[in-house]
Design a protein around this motif. Structure first.
Motif, PDB file in Angstrom:
ATOM      1  N   GLN A  26       0.905  -1.146   0.179  1.00  8.53           N
ATOM      2  CA  GLN A  26      -0.034   0.070   0.145  1.00  8.53           C
ATOM      3  C   GLN A  26       0.815   1.193  -0.135  1.00  8.53           C
ATOM      4  O   GLN A  26       0.452   2.274  -0.805  1.00  8.53           O
ATOM      5  CB  GLN A  26      -0.943   0.158   1.041  1.00  8.53           C
ATOM      6  CG  GLN A  26      -2.025  -0.897   1.096  1.00  8.53           C
ATOM      7  CD  GLN A  26      -2.880  -1.013   2.508  1.00  8.53           C
ATOM      8  OE1 GLN A  26      -2.320  -0.637   3.340  1.00  8.53           O
ATOM      9  NE2 GLN A  26      -4.149  -1.729   2.277  1.00  8.53           N
ATOM     10  N   GLU A  27       1.921   1.173   0.993  1.00 10.70           N
ATOM     11  CA  GLU A  27       2.946   2.454   0.696  1.00 10.70           C
ATOM     12  C   GLU A  27       3.678   2.767  -0.444  1.00 10.70           C
ATOM     13  O   GLU A  27       3.894   3.662  -1.141  1.00 10.70           O
ATOM     14  CB  GLU A  27       3.647   2.200   2.044  1.00 10.70           C
ATOM     15  CG  GLU A  27       5.040   3.315   2.123  1.00 10.70           C
ATOM     16  CD  GLU A  27       4.149   4.589   2.590  1.00 10.70           C
ATOM     17  OE1 GLU A  27       5.275   5.532   2.344  1.00 10.70           O
ATOM     18  OE2 GLU A  27       3.226   4.794   2.862  1.00 10.70           O
ATOM     19  N   LEU A  36       3.250   5.639  -3.124  1.00 13.53           N
ATOM     20  CA  LEU A  36       4.540   6.567  -3.194  1.00 13.53           C
ATOM     21  C   LEU A  36       4.543   6.584  -4.846  1.00 13.53           C
ATOM     22  O   LEU A  36       4.897   7.877  -5.595  1.00 13.53           O
ATOM     23  CB  LEU A  36       5.847   6.040  -2.897  1.00 13.53           C
ATOM     24  CG  LEU A  36       6.008   5.967  -1.181  1.00 13.53           C
ATOM     25  CD1 LEU A  36       7.384   5.183  -1.104  1.00 13.53           C
ATOM     26  CD2 LEU A  36       6.234   7.503  -1.078  1.00 13.53           C
ATOM     27  N   GLN A  37       3.997   5.784  -5.708  1.00 13.07           N
ATOM     28  CA  GLN A  37       3.955   5.748  -7.015  1.00 13.07           C
ATOM     29  C   GLN A  37       2.850   6.501  -7.493  1.00 13.07           C
ATOM     30  O   GLN A  37       3.234   7.462  -8.429  1.00 13.07           O
ATOM     31  CB  GLN A  37       3.602   4.183  -7.513  1.00 13.07           C
ATOM     32  CG  GLN A  37       5.036   3.192  -7.354  1.00 13.07           C
ATOM     33  CD  GLN A  37       6.031   3.570  -8.156  1.00 13.07           C
ATOM     34  OE1 GLN A  37       6.041   4.308  -9.207  1.00 13.07           O
ATOM     35  NE2 GLN A  37       7.343   3.318  -7.719  1.00 13.07           N
ATOM     36  N   GLN A  38       1.849   6.771  -6.770  1.00 15.31           N
ATOM     37  CA  GLN A  38       0.772   7.787  -7.193  1.00 15.31           C
ATOM     38  C   GLN A  38       1.192   9.075  -6.902  1.00 15.31           C
ATOM     39  O   GLN A  38       1.025  10.016  -7.685  1.00 15.31           O
ATOM     40  CB  GLN A  38      -0.340   7.303  -6.347  1.00 15.31           C
ATOM     41  CG  GLN A  38      -1.080   6.182  -6.874  1.00 15.31           C
ATOM     42  CD  GLN A  38      -2.416   5.789  -5.821  1.00 15.31           C
ATOM     43  OE1 GLN A  38      -2.406   6.277  -4.841  1.00 15.31           O
ATOM     44  NE2 GLN A  38      -3.455   4.629  -6.126  1.00 15.31           N
ATOM     45  N   ASP A  39       2.074   9.290  -5.832  1.00 18.27           N
ATOM     46  CA  ASP A  39       2.572  10.649  -5.651  1.00 18.27           C
ATOM     47  C   ASP A  39       3.639  10.967  -6.625  1.00 18.27           C
ATOM     48  O   ASP A  39       3.664  12.111  -7.108  1.00 18.27           O
ATOM     49  CB  ASP A  39       3.306  10.420  -4.356  1.00 18.27           C
ATOM     50  CG  ASP A  39       2.365  10.396  -2.856  1.00 18.27           C
ATOM     51  OD1 ASP A  39       1.272  10.686  -3.045  1.00 18.27           O
ATOM     52  OD2 ASP A  39       2.821  10.267  -1.982  1.00 18.27           O
ATOM     53  N   ARG A  40       4.428   9.932  -7.067  1.00 17.99           N
ATOM     54  CA  ARG A  40       5.330  10.295  -8.167  1.00 17.99           C
ATOM     55  C   ARG A  40       4.850  10.876  -9.456  1.00 17.99           C
ATOM     56  O   ARG A  40       5.083  11.580 -10.391  1.00 17.99           O
ATOM     57  CB  ARG A  40       6.351   9.113  -8.576  1.00 17.99           C
ATOM     58  CG  ARG A  40       7.463   9.469  -9.394  1.00 17.99           C
ATOM     59  CD  ARG A  40       8.292   8.392  -9.677  1.00 17.99           C
ATOM     60  NE  ARG A  40       9.355   8.927 -10.562  1.00 17.99           N
ATOM     61  CZ  ARG A  40       9.518   9.255 -11.547  1.00 17.99           C
ATOM     62  NH1 ARG A  40       8.489   9.500 -12.308  1.00 17.99           N
ATOM     63  NH2 ARG A  40      10.586   9.733 -11.979  1.00 17.99           N
ATOM     64  N   LEU A  46      11.659  12.470  -4.174  1.00 14.22           N
ATOM     65  CA  LEU A  46      10.684  11.113  -4.047  1.00 14.22           C
ATOM     66  C   LEU A  46      11.355  10.036  -4.453  1.00 14.22           C
ATOM     67  O   LEU A  46      11.099   8.867  -4.068  1.00 14.22           O
ATOM     68  CB  LEU A  46       9.585  11.718  -4.739  1.00 14.22           C
ATOM     69  CG  LEU A  46       8.287  10.744  -4.599  1.00 14.22           C
ATOM     70  CD1 LEU A  46       7.991  10.372  -3.431  1.00 14.22           C
ATOM     71  CD2 LEU A  46       7.149  11.200  -5.479  1.00 14.22           C
ATOM     72  N   ASP A  47      12.034  10.344  -5.684  1.00 18.66           N
ATOM     73  CA  ASP A  47      12.767   8.951  -6.211  1.00 18.66           C
ATOM     74  C   ASP A  47      13.751   8.364  -5.318  1.00 18.66           C
ATOM     75  O   ASP A  47      13.830   6.968  -5.254  1.00 18.66           O
ATOM     76  CB  ASP A  47      13.379   9.558  -7.560  1.00 18.66           C
ATOM     77  CG  ASP A  47      12.445   9.588  -8.622  1.00 18.66           C
ATOM     78  OD1 ASP A  47      11.334   9.256  -8.826  1.00 18.66           O
ATOM     79  OD2 ASP A  47      12.568  10.332  -9.747  1.00 18.66           O
ATOM     80  N   GLN A  90      15.001   3.735  -1.208  1.00 20.88           N
ATOM     81  CA  GLN A  90      15.257   3.300   0.095  1.00 20.88           C
ATOM     82  C   GLN A  90      14.150   2.650   0.534  1.00 20.88           C
ATOM     83  O   GLN A  90      14.560   1.629   1.251  1.00 20.88           O
ATOM     84  CB  GLN A  90      15.474   4.905   1.062  1.00 20.88           C
ATOM     85  CG  GLN A  90      16.674   5.538   0.559  1.00 20.88           C
ATOM     86  CD  GLN A  90      16.518   6.892   1.280  1.00 20.88           C
ATOM     87  OE1 GLN A  90      15.760   7.185   2.041  1.00 20.88           O
ATOM     88  NE2 GLN A  90      17.873   7.625   1.336  1.00 20.88           N
ATOM     89  N   ASP A  91      12.859   2.858   0.161  1.00 25.54           N
ATOM     90  CA  ASP A  91      11.609   2.038   0.646  1.00 25.54           C
ATOM     91  C   ASP A  91      11.678   0.727   0.089  1.00 25.54           C
ATOM     92  O   ASP A  91      11.521  -0.058   0.655  1.00 25.54           O
ATOM     93  CB  ASP A  91      10.504   2.983   0.036  1.00 25.54           C
ATOM     94  CG  ASP A  91       9.300   2.271   0.752  1.00 25.54           C
ATOM     95  OD1 ASP A  91       8.974   2.271   2.044  1.00 25.54           O
ATOM     96  OD2 ASP A  91       8.514   1.672  -0.073  1.00 25.54           O
ATOM     97  N   ASP A  92      12.208   0.703  -1.220  1.00 27.09           N
ATOM     98  CA  ASP A  92      12.475  -0.644  -1.895  1.00 27.09           C
ATOM     99  C   ASP A  92      13.381  -1.529  -1.225  1.00 27.09           C
ATOM    100  O   ASP A  92      13.179  -2.635  -0.787  1.00 27.09           O
ATOM    101  CB  ASP A  92      12.890  -0.499  -3.296  1.00 27.09           C
ATOM    102  CG  ASP A  92      11.526  -0.055  -4.136  1.00 27.09           C
ATOM    103  OD1 ASP A  92      10.447  -0.202  -3.658  1.00 27.09           O
ATOM    104  OD2 ASP A  92      11.681   0.471  -5.270  1.00 27.09           O
TER     105      ASP A  92
END
Length: 254
Positions: free
Chosen positions: A126-127, A131-135, A183-184, A189-191
């Protein structure tokens, strides 16, 4: 709800609750606890803090306790003395309440960890989607601000636009560009964090399954089986008798 809740008017002392809550852990850590005590007694004997014979008595007592814990109580005699048996036939069935507690606790812990892993995967996915939607939104905003900035730049170069308006458009574009870069970085980092955390949870579950498998093997060992084919003789174990691990209870005459 506590089984004894209806017998007392006051709440149970927190010390009692804490003590009872550790029973599941105690059931699984007894071997490490006893082995640690044995090592401590050996050290005391080597250092002369206690007499050598005292250390030997303590160690012998602890080893006897360990043998009793890992043994069991005779619940059923499936084959009587004098009968013919084949290798692998179950002669006695033992019980070990501590071992059963350990299995139940291990199964509960495993189920909890598997549920945590599922929830973590869902939360992380979900997170990741967020993040992809934010991008996508930020990239769209960047394209729009870049287009406006280029338009304002042409107008400014032709002296058809005030300098302040041109600079504001430029700042908006650069700000959106920098936000996308940040954001990228966060997505990368999240990945990495998601991969590391999921790998750690998977490893924990694998270890718990291995531990549970070992405990279940010990439960299977509570079935005393004939090592060879022959006639069962000198079966001394009686219903209710405690049998220590490795204790001789009879023989099979080939």
């Amino acid at each position: 709800m506590k089984l004894w809740a209806g017998r007392f008017q006051k709440e149970t002392d927190t010390l009692v609750n804490d003590f009872n809550s550790s029973i599941g852990f105690d059931a699984r850590l007894y071997r490490q606890d006893i082995q640690g005590s044995i090592a401590h007694a050996q050290m005391l004997g080597r250092q002369g803090i206690i007499e050598a014979h005292e250390a030997e008595k303590i160690i012998g007592g602890l080893q006897a306790i360990l043998a009793d814990i890992e043994g069991g109580r005779v619940e059923e005699r499936l084959i009587e003395e004098g009968a013919q048996v084949k290798a692998g036939d179950v002669i006695l069935r033992l019980s070990n309440p501590l071992l059963n507690i350990g299995i139940l606790q291990s199964e509960a812990d495993l189920a909890y960890q598997e549920n945590e892993l599922r929830n973590t995967r869902i939360s992380m996915e979900q997170e990741h989607l967020r993040l992809q939607q934010d991008r996508i939104s930020l990239n769209k905003e960047l394209v729009q601000k870049d287009r406006r900035y280029r338009q304002y730049e042409r107008l400014y170069n032709k002296q058809l636009l005030a300098r302040e308006d041109f600079l504001l458009a430029k700042e908006d574009y650069e700000s959106a560009r920098d936000q996308l870069v940040v954001l990228d970085q966060r997505i990368r980092q999240d990945d990495l964090f998601r991969s590391s955390q999921l790998e750690s949870l998977d490893e924990n579950i694998r270890n718990m399954k291995r531990s549970l498998s070992l405990v279940r093997e010990r439960l299977e060992n509570l079935k005393v089986k004939a090592p060879v084919s022959g006639q069962l003789g000198n079966l001394e174990a009686q219903i209710g008798q405690s049998i220590a691990q490795g204790e001789r209870i009879g023989q099979v005459i080939t």
